[in-house]
Design an enzyme around this catalytic site. Structure first.
Site, PDB file in Angstrom:
ATOM      1  N   ALA A  30     -15.326  -2.179  -0.898  1.00  0.00           N
ATOM      2  CA  ALA A  30     -13.864  -1.574  -0.485  1.00  0.00           C
ATOM      3  C   ALA A  30     -13.012  -2.603   0.177  1.00  0.00           C
ATOM      4  O   ALA A  30     -12.815  -3.532  -0.770  1.00  0.00           O
ATOM      5  CB  ALA A  30     -14.208  -0.585   0.797  1.00  0.00           C
ATOM      6  N   SER A  31     -12.805  -2.439   1.450  1.00  0.00           N
ATOM      7  CA  SER A  31     -11.595  -3.685   1.544  1.00  0.00           C
ATOM      8  C   SER A  31     -11.865  -5.238   1.880  1.00  0.00           C
ATOM      9  O   SER A  31     -11.169  -6.001   2.093  1.00  0.00           O
ATOM     10  CB  SER A  31     -10.851  -3.342   2.941  1.00  0.00           C
ATOM     11  OG  SER A  31      -9.970  -2.127   2.745  1.00  0.00           O
ATOM     12  N   MET A  32     -13.279  -5.581   1.675  1.00  0.00           N
ATOM     13  CA  MET A  32     -13.984  -6.768   1.447  1.00  0.00           C
ATOM     14  C   MET A  32     -13.175  -7.264   0.222  1.00  0.00           C
ATOM     15  O   MET A  32     -13.524  -8.567  -0.187  1.00  0.00           O
ATOM     16  CB  MET A  32     -15.164  -7.084   1.833  1.00  0.00           C
ATOM     17  CG  MET A  32     -15.638  -6.523   2.952  1.00  0.00           C
ATOM     18  SD  MET A  32     -14.614  -7.341   4.508  1.00  0.00           S
ATOM     19  CE  MET A  32     -14.890  -9.083   4.275  1.00  0.00           C
TER      20      MET A  32
ATOM     21  N   TYR B 120      -0.919  -1.089   7.949  1.00  0.00           N
ATOM     22  CA  TYR B 120      -1.777  -1.303   6.752  1.00  0.00           C
ATOM     23  C   TYR B 120      -1.096  -0.650   5.471  1.00  0.00           C
ATOM     24  O   TYR B 120      -0.722   0.448   5.461  1.00  0.00           O
ATOM     25  CB  TYR B 120      -3.250  -0.548   7.093  1.00  0.00           C
ATOM     26  CG  TYR B 120      -4.383  -1.089   6.390  1.00  0.00           C
ATOM     27  CD1 TYR B 120      -4.856  -2.292   6.477  1.00  0.00           C
ATOM     28  CD2 TYR B 120      -5.137  -0.199   5.384  1.00  0.00           C
ATOM     29  CE1 TYR B 120      -6.111  -2.908   6.001  1.00  0.00           C
ATOM     30  CE2 TYR B 120      -6.281  -0.359   4.855  1.00  0.00           C
ATOM     31  CZ  TYR B 120      -6.697  -2.020   4.956  1.00  0.00           C
ATOM     32  OH  TYR B 120      -7.948  -2.259   4.347  1.00  0.00           O
TER      33      TYR B 120
END
Length: 297
Positions: free
Chosen positions: A80-82, A174
């Site tokens: 995901a957002s990593m 975000y």
């Protein structure tokens, strides 16, 4: 670092190095097993390291509830957002090479942005830095149209067609579209697709052999089946990941498209811990790393 078996993995970045270390932190093991017993997660890969050594590495629980597949240290997660730090490193690599600057207007690299207007009707003049720091105000675009996109370039008109959310720089919010725009800028500045660039410049040199936008072969076989806790019943239930992720023919999304393992991603983290270099190879200049680690908002 913690890679946890849920729809969206959580990573606690105390980075890592390689396999082989026996678990030595019983508190970590107990906490994860307690979460599994409470159905808060079905399994996890837990890694704790110092800059120089692995302190703790273990896999607990199940990677697939239905099949009763045990979690492994090399289980493959949708991270995901990593993905976002990888996108930032790619941009900063190109800055180190003089191919862009984070202060550049996005329109310098994607001319269609020159016509973008703010909510007040003024020229937006968005910068790469604003896209990376969630301060651009860029619209997110129509979800159905985005899912039909095949390349990052095809997403740009969809983002530009959406009304801006606020005046650039007015606040932090975000913004997934901004990170994908940054990934597209990597393509424009490098002349490579985003997935090809990060593969050649980051994953291959770091030995991140299981990190990819498109899990296939043995990597796909080790992929964790995501789940989440049903709040009504208290039981875990499988969740299907959006078809926009992990499928060739869909864009390599810079905001959250990557799949990886704990050991793989920790090598990326270790490179950052070591000032932008690892095993004698430099990936980022000290100046670029300092910029990446500096609070921007």
């Amino acid at each position: 670092m913690l890679l946890t078996h849920k729809l969206c993995p959580t990573l606690l970045l105390l980075p890592m190095i390689a396999y082989g270390a026996a678990p030595t932190l019983p508190g970590v093991t107990a906490a994860m097993q307690s979460d599994i017993a409470a159905n808060d997660r079905s399994g996890s890969v837990n890694v704790v390291v110092t800059k120089d050594k692995v302190v703790h590495l273990e896999a607990v629980g199940l990677a697939d509830l239905a099949a009763k597949t045990p979690m492994r240290p090399d289980s493959v997660f949708w991270i995901a957002s990593m993905t976002k730090p990888v996108t930032a490193v790619a941009i900063l690599m190109l800055q180190d090479e003089g191919k862009l600057n984070v202060a550049d207007p996005i329109a310098k690299h994607i001319p269609a942005f020159a016509d973008l207007k703010t909510p007040s009707g003024q020229p937006a003049n968005l910068t790469i830095a604003q896209a990376l720091t969630h301060t651009s105000g860029l619209g997110e675009g129509d979800g159905a149209a985005l899912r039909r996109g095949h390349t990052l370039g095809e997403l740009i008109p969809i983002y530009l067609a959406a009304p801006m959310q606020y005046e650039p720089g007015a606040k932090w919010q975000y913004t997934q579209s901004g990170i994908n725009v940054a990934a597209r800028i990597v393509e424009v500045a490098s002349g490579q697709s985003f997935d090809a660039f990060v593969q050649a410049r980051i994953f291959d040199p770091l030995g991140m052999k299981d990190t990819t936008f498109y899990p296939e072969g043995d990597t796909a076989k080790r992929r964790v089946v995501g789940d989440k806790k049903n709040e009504a019943t208290g039981e875990p239930e499988a969740v299907t990941l959006s078809g926009s992720f992990g499928v060739r023919g869909h864009p390599p999304l810079g905001n959250g498209g990557l799949f990886s393992t704990g050991p793989d991603y920790a090598r990326f983290c270790q490179m950052l811990l070591n000032g932008g270099k690892l095993n004698g190879k430099r990936y980022l200049s000290p100046e670029a790393l300092k910029l990446m680690m500096t609070v921007q908002t």
